[in-house]
Design an enzyme around this catalytic site. Structure first.
Site, PDB file in Angstrom:
ATOM      1  CG  ASP A   1      -2.038   0.968   1.030  1.00 54.56           C
ATOM      2  OD1 ASP A   1      -3.098   0.622   0.775  1.00 54.56           O
ATOM      3  OD2 ASP A   1      -1.886   2.210   0.991  1.00 54.56           O
ATOM      4  CB  ILE A   2       1.014   4.226  -2.089  1.00 56.03           C
ATOM      5  CG1 ILE A   2       1.998   5.335  -2.859  1.00 56.03           C
ATOM      6  CG2 ILE A   2      -0.300   5.000  -1.818  1.00 56.03           C
ATOM      7  CD1 ILE A   2       1.577   5.703  -4.187  1.00 56.03           C
TER       8      ILE A   2
ATOM      9  CG  ASN B   1     -11.956  -0.375   4.047  1.00 58.17           C
ATOM     10  OD1 ASN B   1     -12.289  -0.722   5.141  1.00 58.17           O
ATOM     11  ND2 ASN B   1     -10.660   0.204   3.874  1.00 58.17           N
TER      12      ASN B   1
ATOM     13  N   GLY C   1     -15.140   3.511   3.849  1.00 59.68           N
ATOM     14  CA  GLY C   1     -13.789   3.935   3.586  1.00 59.68           C
ATOM     15  C   GLY C   1     -13.408   3.359   2.355  1.00 59.68           C
ATOM     16  CD  GLN C   2     -14.726  -0.230  -2.599  1.00 63.49           C
ATOM     17  OE1 GLN C   2     -15.933  -0.522  -2.070  1.00 63.49           O
ATOM     18  NE2 GLN C   2     -14.186  -1.118  -3.552  1.00 63.49           N
TER      19      GLN C   2
ATOM     20  CG  HIS D   1      -8.539  -3.183  -2.427  1.00 64.60           C
ATOM     21  ND1 HIS D   1      -9.528  -2.585  -3.125  1.00 64.60           N
ATOM     22  CD2 HIS D   1      -8.575  -2.276  -1.458  1.00 64.60           C
ATOM     23  CE1 HIS D   1      -9.823  -1.331  -2.639  1.00 64.60           C
ATOM     24  NE2 HIS D   1      -9.350  -1.232  -1.294  1.00 64.60           N
TER      25      HIS D   1
ATOM     26  CG  HIS E   1      -6.794  -2.775   3.045  1.00 58.53           C
ATOM     27  ND1 HIS E   1      -6.178  -1.615   2.889  1.00 58.53           N
ATOM     28  CD2 HIS E   1      -7.865  -2.696   2.713  1.00 58.53           C
ATOM     29  CE1 HIS E   1      -6.974  -0.788   2.157  1.00 58.53           C
ATOM     30  NE2 HIS E   1      -8.257  -1.336   1.992  1.00 58.53           N
TER      31      HIS E   1
HETATM   32  P1  AMP Z   1      -9.709   1.362   0.063  1.00 62.45           P
HETATM   33  O1  AMP Z   1      -9.593   2.786   0.746  1.00 62.45           O
HETATM   34  O2  AMP Z   1     -10.071   0.478   0.832  1.00 62.45           O
HETATM   35  O3  AMP Z   1     -10.369   1.626  -1.134  1.00 62.45           O
HETATM   36  O4  AMP Z   1      -8.083   1.237  -0.114  1.00 62.45           O
HETATM   37  C1  AMP Z   1      -7.372   1.684  -1.120  1.00 62.45           C
HETATM   38  C2  AMP Z   1      -6.122   1.441  -0.767  1.00 62.45           C
HETATM   39  O5  AMP Z   1      -5.121   1.950  -1.954  1.00 62.45           O
HETATM   40  C3  AMP Z   1      -5.603   2.656   0.157  1.00 62.45           C
HETATM   41  O6  AMP Z   1      -5.054   2.213   1.354  1.00 62.45           O
HETATM   42  C4  AMP Z   1      -4.376   3.476  -0.550  1.00 62.45           C
HETATM   43  O7  AMP Z   1      -3.620   4.025   0.253  1.00 62.45           O
HETATM   44  C5  AMP Z   1      -4.095   2.605  -1.561  1.00 62.45           C
HETATM   45  N1  AMP Z   1      -3.481   3.177  -2.942  1.00 62.45           N
HETATM   46  C6  AMP Z   1      -3.852   4.220  -3.450  1.00 62.45           C
HETATM   47  N2  AMP Z   1      -3.264   4.440  -4.765  1.00 62.45           N
HETATM   48  C7  AMP Z   1      -2.168   3.446  -4.497  1.00 62.45           C
HETATM   49  C8  AMP Z   1      -1.098   3.071  -5.472  1.00 62.45           C
HETATM   50  N3  AMP Z   1      -0.609   3.826  -6.555  1.00 62.45           N
HETATM   51  N4  AMP Z   1      -0.268   2.114  -5.088  1.00 62.45           N
HETATM   52  C9  AMP Z   1      -0.468   1.263  -3.890  1.00 62.45           C
HETATM   53  N5  AMP Z   1      -1.529   1.464  -3.180  1.00 62.45           N
HETATM   54  C10 AMP Z   1      -2.229   2.636  -3.421  1.00 62.45           C
END
Ligand code: AMP
Ligand code: ZN
Length: 113
Positions: A30-31, A86, A92-93, A99, A101
């Site tokens: 995760d970024i 999420n 919080g999605q 995906h 986490h």
């Molecule tokens: P959610 O908020 O449950 O939809 O999770 C989306 C996740 O994607 C968040 O934890 C972000 O930090 C992560 N995310 C967004 N952009 C990127 C990216 N380019 N590379 C890796 N993770 C990312």
């Protein structure tokens, strides 16, 4: 899927730190990590959320969860880990591609915020 961030990562048009790949899924860091280990386990098939899955996805969903568990072991999360999906904006999605986490490496609180 055009314009989907995770589809672009799967297709390698956006880079990510991949930690796993097989025929069905990828996993990458995760970024914006919320724990010392924070990996996203993502199906290669575009499905927007858990709520959009059907009975046809049962095997895929099981594989994703097994992948999360195998990665937890590989990444040394022996004292515990959390797997979270999420679903929907209110939960919080932010990325509309299913995906899980995988979080670990610190104490987890319950209930989650
Ligand atoms: P959610 O908020 O449950 O939809 O999770 C989306 C996740 O994607 C968040 O934890 C972000 O930090 C992560 N995310 C967004 N952009 C990127 C990216 N380019 N590379 C890796 N993770 C990312
Ligand atoms: Zn997608």
């Amino acid at each position: 899927m055009l314009d989907c961030l995770f589809c672009k990562i799967i297709q390698r048009s956006i880079s990510a730190k991949l930690v796993f790949e097989d025929n069905d899924a990828v996993a990458f860091e995760d970024i914006n990590p919320q724990a010392p280990t924070h990996v996203l386990v993502v199906p290669k098939k575009h499905v927007s959320s858990l709520a959009e899955t059907t009975d046809a996805d049962v095997v895929l969903l099981g594989r994703l969860q097994r992948t999360a568990a195998a990665l937890a072991a590989k990444l040394g999360l022996s004292s515990g880990f959390r797997v979270v999906a999420n679903n929907g904006r209110g939960a919080g999605q932010t990325v509309e591609h299913l995906h899980y986490h995988l979080l670990g490496g610190r104490e987890m609180k319950w209930p989650p915020g």
